[in-house]
Write an enzyme that holds these catalytic residues in place. Structure first.
Site, short mmCIF file in Angstrom:
data_model
loop_
_atom_site.label_atom_id
_atom_site.label_comp_id
_atom_site.label_asym_id
_atom_site.label_seq_id
_atom_site.Cartn_x
_atom_site.Cartn_y
_atom_site.Cartn_z
N HIS A 134 56.24 54.38 -8.85
CA HIS A 134 55.97 55.75 -8.38
C HIS A 134 55.19 56.53 -9.43
O HIS A 134 55.28 56.24 -10.64
CB HIS A 134 57.27 56.48 -8.04
CG HIS A 134 58.15 56.78 -9.22
ND1 HIS A 134 58.10 57.98 -9.90
CD2 HIS A 134 59.10 56.04 -9.84
CE1 HIS A 134 58.99 57.96 -10.88
NE2 HIS A 134 59.61 56.79 -10.86
N ASP B 161 55.08 60.13 -9.13
CA ASP B 161 55.56 61.51 -9.20
C ASP B 161 56.45 61.64 -10.43
O ASP B 161 56.92 60.63 -10.97
CB ASP B 161 56.32 61.92 -7.93
CG ASP B 161 57.54 61.06 -7.65
OD1 ASP B 161 57.42 59.81 -7.77
OD2 ASP B 161 58.61 61.61 -7.35
N ASP C 98 58.41 57.17 -17.12
CA ASP C 98 59.00 57.22 -15.76
C ASP C 98 57.98 57.85 -14.82
O ASP C 98 58.06 59.03 -14.55
CB ASP C 98 60.30 58.04 -15.83
CG ASP C 98 61.05 58.06 -14.50
OD1 ASP C 98 60.66 57.36 -13.58
OD2 ASP C 98 62.04 58.82 -14.41
N GLU D 40 59.58 59.48 -5.36
CA GLU D 40 60.77 58.76 -5.86
C GLU D 40 61.78 59.71 -6.49
O GLU D 40 62.99 59.58 -6.29
CB GLU D 40 60.34 57.71 -6.90
CG GLU D 40 61.45 56.73 -7.26
CD GLU D 40 62.33 57.16 -8.43
OE1 GLU D 40 63.36 56.53 -8.65
OE2 GLU D 40 62.00 58.15 -9.11
N GLU D 41 61.28 60.68 -7.24
CA GLU D 41 62.20 61.54 -8.00
C GLU D 41 63.01 62.46 -7.09
O GLU D 41 63.96 63.09 -7.54
CB GLU D 41 61.43 62.37 -9.03
CG GLU D 41 60.72 61.54 -10.10
CD GLU D 41 61.67 60.82 -11.07
OE1 GLU D 41 62.89 60.89 -10.88
OE2 GLU D 41 61.18 60.17 -11.99
N ASP E 165 60.86 50.30 -13.02
CA ASP E 165 61.10 51.75 -13.10
C ASP E 165 62.43 52.00 -13.79
O ASP E 165 63.30 52.66 -13.25
CB ASP E 165 61.09 52.31 -11.66
CG ASP E 165 61.28 53.81 -11.64
OD1 ASP E 165 61.07 54.45 -12.68
OD2 ASP E 165 61.66 54.34 -10.57
N HIS F 183 75.76 95.54 -8.94
CA HIS F 183 76.00 95.98 -10.31
C HIS F 183 77.44 95.59 -10.67
O HIS F 183 78.38 95.97 -9.97
CB HIS F 183 75.80 97.50 -10.36
CG HIS F 183 75.87 98.08 -11.74
ND1 HIS F 183 76.95 97.94 -12.57
CD2 HIS F 183 74.97 98.84 -12.42
CE1 HIS F 183 76.72 98.58 -13.70
NE2 HIS F 183 75.51 99.14 -13.63
N THR G 47 73.50 92.54 -16.04
CA THR G 47 74.90 92.63 -15.60
C THR G 47 74.94 92.66 -14.08
O THR G 47 75.04 93.72 -13.45
CB THR G 47 75.55 93.90 -16.18
OG1 THR G 47 74.64 94.98 -16.02
CG2 THR G 47 75.89 93.73 -17.64
N ARG H 16 76.74 59.69 -8.64
CA ARG H 16 76.11 58.36 -8.72
C ARG H 16 77.11 57.39 -8.14
O ARG H 16 78.27 57.35 -8.57
CB ARG H 16 75.82 58.00 -10.18
CG ARG H 16 74.85 58.92 -10.87
CD ARG H 16 73.42 58.63 -10.51
NE ARG H 16 72.54 59.67 -11.02
CZ ARG H 16 71.22 59.63 -10.96
NH1 ARG H 16 70.61 58.61 -10.37
NH2 ARG H 16 70.50 60.60 -11.43
N HIS I 237 63.32 62.19 -17.83
CA HIS I 237 63.78 63.45 -17.22
C HIS I 237 64.07 64.52 -18.26
O HIS I 237 64.54 65.60 -17.92
CB HIS I 237 65.05 63.26 -16.37
CG HIS I 237 64.83 62.39 -15.17
ND1 HIS I 237 65.65 62.41 -14.07
CD2 HIS I 237 63.87 61.48 -14.89
CE1 HIS I 237 65.22 61.53 -13.18
NE2 HIS I 237 64.13 60.95 -13.67
#
Ligand SMILES: CC(C)C[C@H](N)C(=O)NCC(=O)O
Length: 490
Positions: free
Chosen positions: A115, A117, A148, A182-183, A211, A243, A342, A355, A457
Site C-alpha cells: 500500500h 497510503d 510503512d 490500507e491504513e 508490510d 462554560h 474552560t 486487536r 505510525h
C-alpha cells in the site's frame, strides 16, 4: 548453442554477484536511483484518513501506476467505488493499481501486495524533520510512509527492475496489487478481490506481503498478524459546549460519562467473552518463542520506558502477537489545544480499537463491545446518549510455516544475509491478508524488510538505506527461490 548457453549463464552470474555485492551505506553518498524514487513517493502526503488529502492520494496511485507502466507492465487503475463518510457524504476511493510482468504458463505467478497510503504526520507532532521531505541522517531515511509501506513496495518494483536491467527473464510471473486505503481498513479492496477472483487472481499461485518489520537486527519471516476492530463511542449531552464555571455542577457531563465507561486502571480487556475466545498457546509455539531473538532492554530503550506489562520474553511476545489488546487512541470533541479553555464539551467521541487473534471474530467482538458499553453506561443512569459504532472489522491471519513458501524465504534470507531468519508474528494488522487467503485459497507469506526501530505510525518514521537496498536484494533472491517450488504446492 554454446552462445545461447553462455548468455543464459552470464546474467545469472551477475544476479548472484549483485545479491552478494557489498553495498556501502553512508549518508555522504547522494540520493540516487531507488533513493530518489523513495524521496518522490514520500513527498506525497497520501494520508488515507484525511478526506482533505484525497487528491494527493489519487496522485500517489497514479504515480505508482505510471512507474509500473514505464517498466513495461500491463497496468490497470481499478475503480473500487466510493466511501461513505460518517456525515453521510460520499467520497471516491483511491483506485487500486494492478500490474503484471510476464504470463508464461510454465512459471509460477506471484502476486505482491502493498500500500502507498500513510498515517497522518505533522512537523508539530514532534518530528525532527519535515515528514514529507525524505531526509538522510546517518544512513536512515526519515519520512512518513518510508517504512510503512512505500520503501518495501518500491523494493519489490526495483527487484523486477534488477532482472530487467540484467536482461534476465523473470523466473516467475509477477503481479502487483497496490492499494491506497490500507491504513483505514482497506475499504473497497475485499469487493475488488472477490470481483477479480476468476480473472486477475485466477493464475496467481502465491501472495507475498512486505508490510511489516523485523523484530531485531535479524531478518524475519512473518506467519501471523492480529486483526483489528476499531470503534467510535459517542456520548452526546447538551445542545452546545458550555462554560464550566457557569454550568459545572449542574450538568451531567458527556466527558465524565465517557471516561467512566472506558476507564479501567488495569489496561486489560474486561469485556465478557473476549479472552475466552482466544486459541490457547501451544507448547510448540511456546518453544518457538524461546528461540526468537528479542532484547527486552533494547525494546524498552527504543520506546523510552523503564517498565513493561511483563518481564519475560515469551510473555511479551505472546501478548504482542497472539493475545488481544485494547488501546484508546483519542477523544474527538475534547479540548486538546494548548492553553486552558474552560469548557464542557457537548459531544465527545472516544476512538479505541481491539486487536484480535484467532479464534475471535469481528462480528462477535462488535456485539460484545457494544453490549458491554451499553450495560456499563446504563448503570450510570445518565440522561446523555451513547452511540457505539464499529468502523473497522479486520480479521487476524495465520499461515503454515511448513509451506514451501517459507522454505524458499529461509533460503533467500540465507543467501543475502548469510543467516537464518526468525519466524515471527506481527501485532499489527494487514486487513486484506485474510481476504486474500479466504477468497483466492492461495498461500501467503509475509516477508518484511522494515527495521525493528522504524517508528511506524509514530514521529520520525524511517527506513534505513541498508534495509531498503538489502531488502531489494532479498526480493530478487526470493523470486528465484520461489521459481524452484514444485508445481504441486498450493
Ligand atoms: C505493522 C503493521 C502490520 C503495518 C501495517 N501497514 C499497518 O499499520 N496496519 C494497520 C494497523 O493499524 O495495524
Amino acid at each position: 548453442s554454446i552462445n545461447d548457453q553462455l548468455q543464459s549463464i552470464k546474467p545469472k552470474f551477475f544476479l548472484i554477484k549483485m545479491i552478494k555485492v557489498k553495498t556501502v551505506y553512508s549518508s555522504f553518498i547522494p540520493l540516487q536511483g531507488p533513493l530518489l524514487a523513495l524521496r518522490d513517493w514520500v513527498a506525497i502526503e497520501s494520508d488515507s484518513s484525511n478526506v482533505l488529502k484525497r487528491p494527493d492520494l489519487h496522485r500517489m496511485m497514479e504515480m505508482a501506476a505510471q512507474k509500473l507502466r514505464l517498466m513495461g507492465g500491463t497496468v490497470e487503475l481499478v475503480d473500487i467505488g466510493e466511501q461513505e463518510l460518517p456525515d453521510g457524504q460520499t467520497l471516491a476511493l483511491p483506485k487500486v493499481v494492478t500490474a503484471q510482468f510476464g504470463n508464461d504458463p510454465n512459471k509460477h505467478t506471484v502476486c505482491v501486495y502493498g500500500h502507498v497510503d500513510v498515517q497522518p504526520a505533522k512537523l508539530e507532532d514532534g518530528w525532527a524533520t519535515d515528514p514529507y521531505n525524505l531526509t538522510d541522517i546517518n544512513g536512515n531515511l526519515y519520512g512518513r510512509g518510508a517504512s510503512d509501506n512505500k520503501a518495501p513496495v518500491l523494493a519489490w518494483i526495483h527487484a523486477v527492475e534488477a532482472y530487467q536491467a540484467l536482461n534476465m527473464e523473470l523466473p516467475v510471473n509477477v503481479k502487483f496489487v497496490i492499494e491506497g486505503m490500507e491504513e483505514t481498513g482497506s475499504n473497497g479492496l475485499d469487493a475488488m478481490i472477490l470481483a477479480q477472483r476468476d480473472t486477475f487472481f485466477s493464475d496467481v499461485d502465491y501472495i507475498i506481503i512486505s508490510d511489516c518489520g523485523w523484530l531485531s537486527r535479524r531478518p524475519a519471516l512473518t506467519y501471523g498478524t492480529r486483526g483489528n476492530c476499531y470503534f467510535y463511542a459517542e456520548v452526546e449531552g447538551p445542545k452546545q459546549d458550555l462554560h464550566s464555571g457557569v454550568y459545572g455542577g449542574t450538568v451531567i457531563e458527556p466527558m465524565t460519562d465517557l471516561v467512566g465507561i472506558l476507564g479501567d486502571p488495569s489496561g486489560k480487556i474486561l469485556i465478557p467473552g473476549i479472552r475466552e475466545a482466544v486459541a490457547p498457546l501451544s507448547d510448540e509455539e511456546w518453544r518457538m518463542y524461546q528461540d526468537i531473538q528479542f532484547d527486552i532492554d533494547n525494546y524498552k530503550n527504543k520506546i523510552g520506558v523503564n517498565e513493561l506489562m511483563y518481564s519475560n520474553k515469551v510473555d511479551l511476545l505472546a501478548h504482542m502477537w497472539r493475545y488481544p489488546t485494547v488501546s484508546i487512541h483519542g477523544i474527538e470533541g475534547a479540548f486538546s489545544d494548548p492553553g486552558t479553555k474552560t469548557v464542557i464539551p457537548a459531544k465527545v467521541t472516544a476512538k479505541f480499537s481491539i486487536r484480535q487473534v484467532p479464534n475471535m471474530d469481528p462480528a462477535m467482538v462488535k456485539k460484545q463491545v457494544t453490549d458491554y458499553l451499553h450495560s456499563v453506561f446504563a448503570k450510570r443512569k445518565s440522561p446523555n446518549k451513547l452511540k457505539v459504532t464499529m468502523v473497522i472489522g479486520a480479521k487476524p491471519w495465520l499461515a503454515d510455516t511448513q509451506h514451501p513458501l517459507y522454505d524458499a524465504g529461509k533460503a533467500a534470507v540465507k543467501r543475502v544475509f548469510d543467516m537464518d531468519p526468525d519466524l515471527i508474528r506481527e501485532g499489527g494488522t494487514i486487513p486484506i491478508a485474510r481476504t486474500f487467503q479466504d477468497v483466492t485459497g492461495k498461500s501467503i507469506i509475509m516477508m518484511p524488510i522494515g527495521g525493528f526501530d522504524d517508528g511506524l505510525h509514530s514521529q520520525n518514521e524511517k527506513m534505513s538505506r541498508y534495509n531498503y537496498i538489502e531488502g531489494t536484494k532479498l526480493f530478487v533472491a526470493y523470486l528465484n527461490e520461489v521459481s524452484q517450488i514444485k508445481h504441486t504446492s498450493v
